[in-house]
Design a protein around this motif. Structure first.
Motif, PDB file in Angstrom:
ATOM      1  N   ASN A  39       0.853  -1.181   0.000  1.00  0.00           N
ATOM      2  CA  ASN A  39       0.000   0.000   0.000  1.00  0.00           C
ATOM      3  C   ASN A  39       0.889   1.230   0.000  1.00  0.00           C
ATOM      4  O   ASN A  39       2.047   1.174   0.435  1.00  0.00           O
ATOM      5  N   SER A  41       0.719   3.604   1.984  1.00  0.00           N
ATOM      6  CA  SER A  41       1.056   3.910   3.376  1.00  0.00           C
ATOM      7  C   SER A  41       2.286   3.146   3.856  1.00  0.00           C
ATOM      8  O   SER A  41       2.970   3.585   4.778  1.00  0.00           O
ATOM      9  N   GLY A  45       3.457   7.213   2.479  1.00  0.00           N
ATOM     10  CA  GLY A  45       2.724   8.082   1.578  1.00  0.00           C
ATOM     11  C   GLY A  45       3.555   8.611   0.421  1.00  0.00           C
ATOM     12  O   GLY A  45       3.081   9.426  -0.358  1.00  0.00           O
TER      13      GLY A  45
END
Length: 105
Positions: A39, A41, A45
């Motif tokens: 992801n 994340s 980010g």
């Protein structure tokens, strides 16, 4: 003034959560690359870019951690970040240098 229904917001966030955004392809000496899915994340980010160094997950050994060096980054236009594999990253794996081991200790 309208009040936000937090329960609806939380339900919407759960419904729209993405399983995979970034596919990392680790070059292998013999055969095709090994794919790892993450992801956004997982990278704080930030999109990994050429030249970035990533500590390979679960790679601690007696010789120290393995480091992935990003050598290529492919975007797939027309697919948003809610689509699986919207960004594909190619990495080369190597052992951490002595300086990196000291930094990561």
């Amino acid at each position: 003034m309208a009040m936000y229904d937090l329960s609806r917001t939380a339900a919407f966030q759960r419904r729209t959560r993405v399983a995979t955004v970034i596919s990392v392809y680790e070059e292998q000496p013999n055969g095709g690359p090994q794919r790892h899915d993450f992801n956004l994340s997982d990278f704080g980010g930030q999109l990994p870019a050429n030249g970035d160094l990533i500590i390979k997950p679960h790679s601690l050994s007696a010789d120290g951690p393995e480091v992935w060096e990003v050598v290529a980054r492919y975007h797939q236009p027309g697919r948003g970040f809610d689509a699986e594999g919207a960004l594909r990253v190619v990495v080369r794996s190597r052992l951490a240098t002595e300086a990196e081991k000291a930094l990561l200790a």
